[in-house]
Motif scaffolding. Structure first.
Motif, PDB file in Angstrom:
ATOM      1  N   ALA A 126      -5.531  35.375   3.840  1.00 46.76           N
ATOM      2  CA  ALA A 126      -5.629  36.344   2.745  1.00 46.76           C
ATOM      3  C   ALA A 126      -7.059  36.405   2.230  1.00 46.76           C
ATOM      4  O   ALA A 126      -7.768  35.393   2.165  1.00 46.76           O
ATOM      5  CB  ALA A 126      -4.675  35.961   1.640  1.00 46.76           C
ATOM      6  N   TRP A 127      -7.506  37.592   1.852  1.00 41.00           N
ATOM      7  CA  TRP A 127      -8.835  37.780   1.298  1.00 41.00           C
ATOM      8  C   TRP A 127      -8.854  37.362  -0.163  1.00 41.00           C
ATOM      9  O   TRP A 127      -7.926  37.624  -0.910  1.00 41.00           O
ATOM     10  CB  TRP A 127      -9.211  39.258   1.419  1.00 41.00           C
ATOM     11  CG  TRP A 127     -10.550  39.587   0.814  1.00 41.00           C
ATOM     12  CD1 TRP A 127     -11.754  39.431   1.413  1.00 41.00           C
ATOM     13  CD2 TRP A 127     -10.775  40.122  -0.469  1.00 41.00           C
ATOM     14  NE1 TRP A 127     -12.761  39.847   0.576  1.00 41.00           N
ATOM     15  CE2 TRP A 127     -12.176  40.291  -0.614  1.00 41.00           C
ATOM     16  CE3 TRP A 127      -9.974  40.488  -1.537  1.00 41.00           C
ATOM     17  CZ2 TRP A 127     -12.772  40.787  -1.758  1.00 41.00           C
ATOM     18  CZ3 TRP A 127     -10.573  40.997  -2.686  1.00 41.00           C
ATOM     19  CH2 TRP A 127     -11.956  41.133  -2.782  1.00 41.00           C
ATOM     20  N   THR A 128      -9.915  36.709  -0.573  1.00 38.57           N
ATOM     21  CA  THR A 128     -10.103  36.363  -1.984  1.00 38.57           C
ATOM     22  C   THR A 128     -11.480  36.850  -2.387  1.00 38.57           C
ATOM     23  O   THR A 128     -12.420  36.830  -1.586  1.00 38.57           O
ATOM     24  CB  THR A 128      -9.992  34.844  -2.223  1.00 38.57           C
ATOM     25  OG1 THR A 128     -10.971  34.185  -1.402  1.00 38.57           O
ATOM     26  CG2 THR A 128      -8.612  34.323  -1.886  1.00 38.57           C
ATOM     27  N   PRO A 129     -11.643  37.303  -3.638  1.00 35.75           N
ATOM     28  CA  PRO A 129     -12.940  37.844  -4.047  1.00 35.75           C
ATOM     29  C   PRO A 129     -14.072  36.816  -4.039  1.00 35.75           C
ATOM     30  O   PRO A 129     -15.223  37.174  -3.865  1.00 35.75           O
ATOM     31  CB  PRO A 129     -12.687  38.377  -5.446  1.00 35.75           C
ATOM     32  CG  PRO A 129     -11.342  37.940  -5.842  1.00 35.75           C
ATOM     33  CD  PRO A 129     -10.643  37.411  -4.668  1.00 35.75           C
ATOM     34  N   GLU A 130     -13.768  35.544  -4.205  1.00 38.98           N
ATOM     35  CA  GLU A 130     -14.821  34.520  -4.231  1.00 38.98           C
ATOM     36  C   GLU A 130     -15.331  34.198  -2.846  1.00 38.98           C
ATOM     37  O   GLU A 130     -16.445  33.728  -2.677  1.00 38.98           O
ATOM     38  CB  GLU A 130     -14.317  33.226  -4.871  1.00 38.98           C
ATOM     39  CG  GLU A 130     -13.893  33.344  -6.305  1.00 38.98           C
ATOM     40  CD  GLU A 130     -12.460  33.845  -6.446  1.00 38.98           C
ATOM     41  OE1 GLU A 130     -11.627  33.548  -5.582  1.00 38.98           O
ATOM     42  OE2 GLU A 130     -12.200  34.569  -7.416  1.00 38.98           O
ATOM     43  N   GLY A 131     -14.508  34.419  -1.831  1.00 38.44           N
ATOM     44  CA  GLY A 131     -14.866  33.998  -0.472  1.00 38.44           C
ATOM     45  C   GLY A 131     -15.631  34.999   0.218  1.00 38.44           C
ATOM     46  O   GLY A 131     -16.404  35.072   1.040  1.00 38.44           O
TER      47      GLY A 131
END
Length: 131
Positions: A126-131
């Motif tokens: 899953a995509w996360t904004p911090e990564g």
């Protein structure tokens, strides 16, 4: 109820006005396996003959078979029985649009099938904004 609505509605089938006045001067050219009747006569703005379909039942364009669609839209000149090659053994007959009916396609995971989807496999991150 159908006889009372017929003069005023077009979605239940051809109205009395269409049958009495709209098809005056038109020649019946054929019928299809679904019972729809096809007419030709008069001229449109470009000088081609007008072509009409009177549906047997509800007015639903997906109920016009492909060969008659071609005739209606002037893709073929003669009626499909004479202009088209015979159907191949592997060809299936067309089906009307089933959207909105109990026979509509509902993939697994849709709400109508219980809403349970298969779990994601390990190749998904899953995509996360911090990564």
């Amino acid at each position: 109820m159908g006889i009372n609505l017929n003069p005023f509605t077009w979605w239940n089938g051809a109205s009395w006005g269409t049958m009495l006045y709209g098809l005056r001067g038109m020649a019946q050219t054929g019928t299809d396996a679904l019972g729809n009747v096809y007419y030709e006569g008069g001229q449109d703005g470009s000088g081609r003959k007008r072509r009409w379909v009177i549906y047997d039942g509800a007015n639903d364009a997906s109920r016009v078979p492909p060969e008659w669609f071609s005739w209606l839209h002037h893709q073929i000149d003669d009626v499909p029985d004479r202009a088209m090659p015979p159907a191949r053994a592997w060809q299936k007959p067309g089906v009307p649009n089933m959207t909105g009916t109990p026979l509509a396609y509902r993939p697994s995971g849709s709400l109508e099938k219980g809403g349970q989807r298969a779990a994601a496999t390990g190749d998904y991150e899953a995509w996360t904004p911090e990564g």
